[in-house]
Every structure is written in C-alpha cells, then in structure tokens.
Design a protein around this motif. Structure first.
Motif, short mmCIF file in Angstrom:
data_model
loop_
_atom_site.label_atom_id
_atom_site.label_comp_id
_atom_site.label_asym_id
_atom_site.label_seq_id
_atom_site.Cartn_x
_atom_site.Cartn_y
_atom_site.Cartn_z
N MET A 1 0.85 -1.18 0.00
CA MET A 1 0.00 0.00 0.00
C MET A 1 0.89 1.24 0.00
SD MET A 1 -2.91 1.07 2.78
CE MET A 1 -4.05 -0.14 2.19
N THR A 2 0.76 2.05 -1.01
CA THR A 2 1.56 3.28 -1.12
C THR A 2 0.99 4.36 -0.21
OG1 THR A 2 0.24 4.23 -2.90
CG2 THR A 2 2.05 2.73 -3.55
N ASP A 3 1.74 5.45 -0.06
CA ASP A 3 1.26 6.58 0.74
C ASP A 3 -0.07 7.11 0.19
OD1 ASP A 3 3.50 6.42 2.33
OD2 ASP A 3 4.53 8.11 1.40
N ASP A 4 -0.14 7.24 -1.13
CA ASP A 4 -1.37 7.73 -1.75
C ASP A 4 -2.54 6.79 -1.50
OD1 ASP A 4 -0.12 10.00 -2.70
OD2 ASP A 4 0.23 9.18 -4.71
N GLN A 5 -2.29 5.50 -1.63
CA GLN A 5 -3.35 4.52 -1.38
C GLN A 5 -3.81 4.57 0.07
OE1 GLN A 5 -1.11 1.12 -2.72
NE2 GLN A 5 -2.41 0.89 -4.55
N LEU A 6 -2.87 4.78 0.99
CA LEU A 6 -3.21 4.87 2.40
C LEU A 6 -4.10 6.09 2.65
CD1 LEU A 6 -2.94 3.94 5.32
CD2 LEU A 6 -0.79 5.24 5.43
N ALA A 7 -3.73 7.23 2.10
CA ALA A 7 -4.53 8.44 2.27
C ALA A 7 -5.93 8.27 1.68
CB ALA A 7 -3.83 9.64 1.65
N VAL A 8 -6.01 7.64 0.52
CA VAL A 8 -7.31 7.39 -0.11
C VAL A 8 -8.16 6.47 0.76
CG1 VAL A 8 -8.42 6.25 -2.08
CG2 VAL A 8 -6.57 7.88 -2.47
N CYS B 1 0.93 5.54 10.51
CA CYS B 1 2.37 5.47 10.30
C CYS B 1 3.16 5.44 11.61
CB CYS B 1 2.83 6.64 9.45
SG CYS B 1 2.21 6.58 7.76
N GLY B 2 2.50 5.74 12.71
CA GLY B 2 3.17 5.77 14.01
C GLY B 2 3.38 4.39 14.59
N ARG B 3 3.90 4.38 15.79
CA ARG B 3 4.22 3.12 16.46
C ARG B 3 3.24 2.76 17.57
NH1 ARG B 3 10.01 1.66 15.78
NH2 ARG B 3 10.81 3.13 14.25
N GLU B 4 2.47 3.75 18.01
CA GLU B 4 1.53 3.52 19.09
C GLU B 4 0.26 2.84 18.57
OE1 GLU B 4 2.23 4.27 22.32
OE2 GLU B 4 4.21 4.85 21.58
N GLU B 5 -0.34 2.02 19.44
CA GLU B 5 -1.62 1.40 19.09
C GLU B 5 -2.65 2.51 18.82
OE1 GLU B 5 -5.05 -1.51 20.97
OE2 GLU B 5 -3.36 -0.89 22.20
N ILE B 6 -3.45 2.31 17.80
CA ILE B 6 -4.48 3.28 17.46
C ILE B 6 -5.75 2.92 18.23
CG2 ILE B 6 -5.82 4.36 15.63
CD1 ILE B 6 -3.56 3.49 13.70
N THR B 7 -6.07 3.75 19.18
CA THR B 7 -7.23 3.53 20.04
C THR B 7 -8.32 4.55 19.71
OG1 THR B 7 -6.42 5.05 21.71
CG2 THR B 7 -5.73 2.73 21.91
#
Length: 97
Positions: A1-8, A44-50
């Motif tokens: 998944m590219t950056d653009d795909q992630l943003a989309v 993109c971070g390292r922390e769990e997304i809550t």
C-alpha cells in the motif's frame, strides 16, 4: 500500500462515517482531509491506534466542539480498529510511511 493509497483509504473510511454530517450537507469529498492527514500519521506511528487517539485527533481539529466521540463512540472504535487494520496491511507490504 503506497502513501497515496493509504490516504485514499483513510479518506474513504472517514467519508463513509461523515462524523460531522458535512458531506451530507454538500461539502466536497476532501472536506475531512486535514483530519485524514493526522489519522494517516497515526497509521504510520508506532503507538496502538485507540478510540482515544482517534478522538484526540478529531477534537483537536474541531476545537472540542464536536460531539462525535460521545454521540457515536462505537463509530470511533470502528474507525480506530479500521486504522489498525490499515497499519497491518501496510506493514505486511513492507512499506514504511
């Protein structure tokens, strides 16, 4: 998944929920892009997304006037889980942010 795909993907996720009802009132599809940018940073971070992390992003952009997090906590949890899922997909594809 590219950056653009992630943003989309993150934009599509947020637009599906339309937390503030802005798209339903005719706002453009990119209405939530500032918030999307910060949510992409969570992926993109390292922390769990809550749900709290998602709520923090949301409240920062809406200056604590949004009631999405208290009105629809299940949606906030669903968004957090979906963002974690995107992080996993991104990691499996070995693409760093």
């Amino acid at each position: 998944m590219t950056d653009d795909q992630l943003a989309v993907a993150v934009r599509a996720l947020i637009n599906r929920y339309d937390p503030e009802g802005l798209l339903g009132m005719g706002a453009p599809d990119d209405e939530y892009d500032p918030e999307v940018g910060d949510l992409v940073a969570l992926v993109c971070g390292r922390e769990e997304i809550t749900a709290d992390a998602v709520g923090s992003v949301w409240n920062r952009w809406f200056n604590d006037v949004s009631d999405w997090c208290t009105r629809r906590p299940e949606q906030v949890r669903e968004v957090a889980a979906a963002l974690e899922n995107l992080r996993g997909r991104r990691q499996r594809s070995d693409l760093a942010c």
